[in-house]
Design a protein around this motif. Sequence first.
Motif, PDB file in Angstrom:
ATOM      1  N   TYR A 190      38.992  82.414  33.955  1.00  0.00           N
ATOM      2  CA  TYR A 190      37.773  81.884  34.586  1.00  0.00           C
ATOM      3  C   TYR A 190      36.605  81.424  34.003  1.00  0.00           C
ATOM      4  O   TYR A 190      35.720  80.910  33.610  1.00  0.00           O
ATOM      5  CB  TYR A 190      37.352  83.109  34.979  1.00  0.00           C
ATOM      6  CG  TYR A 190      38.266  83.359  36.364  1.00  0.00           C
ATOM      7  CD1 TYR A 190      37.986  82.571  37.518  1.00  0.00           C
ATOM      8  CD2 TYR A 190      38.893  84.592  37.122  1.00  0.00           C
ATOM      9  CE1 TYR A 190      38.217  82.506  38.905  1.00  0.00           C
ATOM     10  CE2 TYR A 190      39.082  84.547  38.663  1.00  0.00           C
ATOM     11  CZ  TYR A 190      39.443  83.290  39.561  1.00  0.00           C
ATOM     12  OH  TYR A 190      39.418  83.638  40.295  1.00  0.00           O
ATOM     13  N   SER A 191      36.443  82.501  32.568  1.00  0.00           N
ATOM     14  CA  SER A 191      35.670  81.838  31.512  1.00  0.00           C
ATOM     15  C   SER A 191      36.038  80.118  30.818  1.00  0.00           C
ATOM     16  O   SER A 191      34.911  79.524  30.806  1.00  0.00           O
ATOM     17  CB  SER A 191      35.696  82.648  30.158  1.00  0.00           C
ATOM     18  OG  SER A 191      34.704  82.570  29.593  1.00  0.00           O
ATOM     19  N   ASN A 192      36.837  80.386  30.581  1.00  0.00           N
ATOM     20  CA  ASN A 192      37.035  78.624  30.294  1.00  0.00           C
ATOM     21  C   ASN A 192      36.996  77.762  31.730  1.00  0.00           C
ATOM     22  O   ASN A 192      36.868  76.762  31.384  1.00  0.00           O
ATOM     23  CB  ASN A 192      38.594  78.489  29.619  1.00  0.00           C
ATOM     24  CG  ASN A 192      39.331  79.060  28.960  1.00  0.00           C
ATOM     25  OD1 ASN A 192      38.651  79.027  27.900  1.00  0.00           O
ATOM     26  ND2 ASN A 192      39.934  79.162  28.337  1.00  0.00           N
ATOM     27  N   ALA A 193      38.014  78.034  32.767  1.00  0.00           N
ATOM     28  CA  ALA A 193      36.911  76.820  33.964  1.00  0.00           C
ATOM     29  C   ALA A 193      35.606  77.195  34.237  1.00  0.00           C
ATOM     30  O   ALA A 193      34.960  76.101  34.700  1.00  0.00           O
ATOM     31  CB  ALA A 193      37.420  78.165  34.750  1.00  0.00           C
ATOM     32  N   ALA A 194      34.463  78.179  33.941  1.00  0.00           N
ATOM     33  CA  ALA A 194      33.311  77.963  33.768  1.00  0.00           C
ATOM     34  C   ALA A 194      32.449  77.368  32.666  1.00  0.00           C
ATOM     35  O   ALA A 194      31.613  76.659  33.226  1.00  0.00           O
ATOM     36  CB  ALA A 194      32.467  79.491  33.606  1.00  0.00           C
ATOM     37  N   GLN A 195      32.809  77.002  31.511  1.00  0.00           N
ATOM     38  CA  GLN A 195      32.778  76.062  30.446  1.00  0.00           C
ATOM     39  C   GLN A 195      33.038  74.852  30.553  1.00  0.00           C
ATOM     40  O   GLN A 195      32.401  74.066  30.915  1.00  0.00           O
ATOM     41  CB  GLN A 195      33.342  76.833  29.443  1.00  0.00           C
ATOM     42  CG  GLN A 195      32.755  76.171  28.005  1.00  0.00           C
ATOM     43  CD  GLN A 195      31.064  75.664  27.933  1.00  0.00           C
ATOM     44  OE1 GLN A 195      31.179  77.170  27.321  1.00  0.00           O
ATOM     45  NE2 GLN A 195      31.332  74.882  27.924  1.00  0.00           N
ATOM     46  N   LEU A 196      34.033  74.354  31.654  1.00  0.00           N
ATOM     47  CA  LEU A 196      34.744  73.132  31.561  1.00  0.00           C
ATOM     48  C   LEU A 196      33.766  72.478  33.185  1.00  0.00           C
ATOM     49  O   LEU A 196      33.234  71.322  32.686  1.00  0.00           O
ATOM     50  CB  LEU A 196      36.009  73.250  32.391  1.00  0.00           C
ATOM     51  CG  LEU A 196      36.849  72.459  32.522  1.00  0.00           C
ATOM     52  CD1 LEU A 196      35.981  70.548  31.570  1.00  0.00           C
ATOM     53  CD2 LEU A 196      38.183  71.785  33.273  1.00  0.00           C
ATOM     54  N   SER A 197      33.466  73.543  33.863  1.00  0.00           N
ATOM     55  CA  SER A 197      32.227  73.501  34.766  1.00  0.00           C
ATOM     56  C   SER A 197      31.102  72.981  34.457  1.00  0.00           C
ATOM     57  O   SER A 197      30.296  71.925  35.193  1.00  0.00           O
ATOM     58  CB  SER A 197      32.114  74.080  35.761  1.00  0.00           C
ATOM     59  OG  SER A 197      32.051  75.339  36.048  1.00  0.00           O
ATOM     60  N   LEU A 198      30.385  73.507  33.633  1.00  0.00           N
ATOM     61  CA  LEU A 198      29.186  73.214  32.809  1.00  0.00           C
ATOM     62  C   LEU A 198      29.356  71.562  31.567  1.00  0.00           C
ATOM     63  O   LEU A 198      28.751  70.886  32.168  1.00  0.00           O
ATOM     64  CB  LEU A 198      29.042  74.167  31.843  1.00  0.00           C
ATOM     65  CG  LEU A 198      27.528  74.383  31.380  1.00  0.00           C
ATOM     66  CD1 LEU A 198      26.725  74.048  32.943  1.00  0.00           C
ATOM     67  CD2 LEU A 198      27.664  75.443  30.187  1.00  0.00           C
ATOM     68  N   ASP A 199      30.620  71.521  31.293  1.00  0.00           N
ATOM     69  CA  ASP A 199      30.853  70.247  30.667  1.00  0.00           C
ATOM     70  C   ASP A 199      31.099  69.297  31.376  1.00  0.00           C
ATOM     71  O   ASP A 199      30.168  68.325  31.430  1.00  0.00           O
ATOM     72  CB  ASP A 199      32.254  70.572  29.885  1.00  0.00           C
ATOM     73  CG  ASP A 199      31.882  71.279  28.864  1.00  0.00           C
ATOM     74  OD1 ASP A 199      30.488  71.657  28.647  1.00  0.00           O
ATOM     75  OD2 ASP A 199      32.896  71.591  28.172  1.00  0.00           O
TER      76      ASP A 199
END
Length: 992
Positions: free
Chosen positions: A720-729
Amino acid sequence: MPTAPHPQNTDELYQALQENDGRPYGRTRTVTAEELVDAAEQFAEPRPLVHALLALQKAYNYGSEPRKSPVVFARVLTLFDEQPDVFDERLRHTLFWRFKWVAGALLALPEIPLASLRQWLTEMRDRYEKADLGLQPYYGQAYHLAAHVGEDTDLAYELWAGRTRTRLSDCEACEICERALHHLAAGDDERALRTWETVLAGKESCQEEPARSVSYALLPLLRTGGADRARELHLAGYRACRRNPSMSGEVGRHLEFCALTGNEARGLELLAENRNLFDEVESPLDLLGFLTGVEVLLQRVELLGHGDLPAAGYAGRTWTVAGLRAEVRGRADDLAARFDARNGTTTHTGRRRARLDRAPLLDALELTLRTRGLDDVTPAAAPAPAPASAPTPASAAVPESLPELITRARESEEQGHPDATACWARLRTLVAAPGYAHPDDPAVGPLVRLRADLLEDEASGAGHKDEFDASAALYEEAAGAYDEAGAPEHAALARACALLATAQVALQGADGAEAADGAEAKAATLAAAHAALVRLHEETPGLTPFQEARLLRLRASALGLRLQTARNEEDIAPVFAELDLLLAFATRHDIAGQVSTAHLLRASSYAIVGDLPAAVTETDALLDRLKAHGPAWHLPRTLGLRGRIRLGLKDAQAAHADLAEAVRLAAEWPADTVDTAGLHGDLARACMRLGRPDEALRHLTRSAELELRHGSRFDAFCTYSNAAQLSLDLGRIEDCIALLDSLLAEPDVAAGELDDRLVAQLRLARARALHAGEDLKAATAEFAALAAESAGWDDDPGSHAMIAAETAVLLAESGEFGRAREAADQALAAHAREPRYEQLSNCLRELARLQAERQGAEGLADALALLADAARIADEARTAGYKARGRDLDSALAYEHGRVNAYASEYETALTALDQALSLLGEPEPESHDRDHVGEWAECVRLAAVVEGRYLERPAPALARLDEAVSRLTALGHTEETEPLTSLAARLRDEG
């Protein structure tokens, strides 16, 4: 207990009032405001008391305490009547503005008679007329009263909306909302939305807007086909009103929106986040709106058959959905009845009934990246069971007959068939039930044999979760039970599994700073485990082909793990020799599952040693065999392996095809047959390589969801942390914040049970998202809290340096340069222990720029001190041989010297620094493809020309500089970078 030191003079009082004005609305701000009124009364001057009383009324108004606001205002009005000269133009304006606040406060209290409300409006009108003020604000309040009562609203609307606005009219955003609500009440969704457009687009705003308008616009948007817009506005609008007592009605409408879009689980999550509102909302009118929204949600959840789910409600007891709904219904019904009794209408009961009678507007609208259903809602952080569903197409129904069930479980286990899992689960439930009677059947064997089987299945499950300690202990316990049952071959196989699990325990404990020694220790452990497995195999007579094949697979696995751990070339041949033994044996005895496993292990071994083409060839052959001979449940796993190998070969398109097909086939089998979470994670990687980040984001969140369902919470939160970073990117800022808010609200996170560094990573991502979303206040608070916590990370000073550096920049953006310098000093101290050259250099340069930009010459000394620290870091980096990933530290520093001195009007110094930066950067070369370097060089030329041509008033050399740069860039094909230079040159020529 006082919340602040008692002011000793009026200067201290005004300072305390200013500080309190920066606090969020709530009890702390309100109590402090009350104390400051007491303090103001000690001074002979009446003006400080007026300021303190107005500040207190503001705290009551936005703290949802309408009963107290009119009382405070009455004191202010008395002071105005007695000493009008105390009120300057600003205070006089505030006084007449606050008449509207009192009207709103009285409206929200059902115990205030309707006659008193009208009397207050008459007072307002008389005061406005006496002061020669326009009456549009009065007619606005008259319309509010008519809309509240539900009578003569059209006339009241025309009398208000048709009048010219005055300085005392409500802000544009608030009036737009009132006009839109009037059209909405008339059933004209389209006109309401057209009216709202400037507010919803953020072009008009105030303290309450656009959050208030957003909450009302959600359902009209759904009804007019604007589901995507409604989703976006829900995410941003909810965040603006959550946990705020003065916006409890807005929270209630967001809960209603969740209930009517198939997002009941999110609604319960948001309800838990706003539990404080049950006890903190003092306004009966706001409370009625909130409770009605809560009831819409709870009613929907109960209607779907989940009335026994836990729900967050009034403090002091635990609630279920059904119990809380009954409580809320009673309280809301009473409030609506009280308002209607006061008003002499049935308006509020009718409006409440209309909300409760609404049918869902959409079956399902994906509101957040973390889509969950009510089946995923559990009262604690325990793994959520997979939702009950019909048997998958390839699975068989579990037998009802106990002997048949036991026989099926054992046969499925021997074949490796996925049905074994359901059979063992059913048997575990039956055996644990009181009064279980074991069948007296020689074919089934004694109860102790069944208990051994169940222990072995439990051990296998623990191993799949990497819980090797528990797995080894369970296998040993199973072996003892098999011995007791007179099944020595099964006991030997259980002990063999325990041997490998014990070795894997040692592997988990061998990590650390001594990586090389750790790898050798792991290799030795696995070699010893392999030797023990070989001895056990040789010393155990009477093994069935199935058991012998499993022992051979365990032997091969031990050597495969050794190869994967140490990567020694001499370990390669023994692995393939063991696999050849397994393959030959399984082929000879027609054990299809082990034949497939042997090929899979061979392909994995080829991949480990880097022979990816051979690995693909092996999986190709295996897939052909599986399609012809089975077992079919090995197809998803094999396709997944080939997909990962093709990713290694940089064939993302083929990898995507394999992985997508693997996911499709995995759906035909029970959930734990294949690592579907891993397949989705690999698909996300393939999508990123194919340039499809939105698809990758969907697979990441799906992977995390599956990991959660299987109890792998740490892995799920990492994903989920990776998903959050991708959504921010991707610029999906509200999606990112909503996802992280949901994760951080999980019970085990709130209780501090999850890994603290992982939680810090989630909070750091949230703080960055808040900053990206321009919520500087919230972002700064989160960063500051993280910086304070990370200061204690003695094992990770580098992370503290990074967090403190980012905190410093946000504090500087807020204008708090003293605190920013303190945070930067913390970062420097941590950097001394574990260098973060680039992050610290970037931070210090940005702090210097911000201070010089905001303070000009006054801030130059502090800005230059920051740049001196940045220069020291650049020297350290050069000595250490560090090469920055982004901008060169020295040229970036010279450029910042130029910019900082220009802000401070030290133009000659600035130009010298910029020329130095250009020298360090070097002119773009013909073969240069580094667009960042070219852009940096062009920007440096531009700023130097601005300083030289405009501020030093030397346009000729500035134009020569620009023309030369444009010619060079044009010749190199960098036309985009020439545009700002040619534009500046044209302006300089025009000015000359």
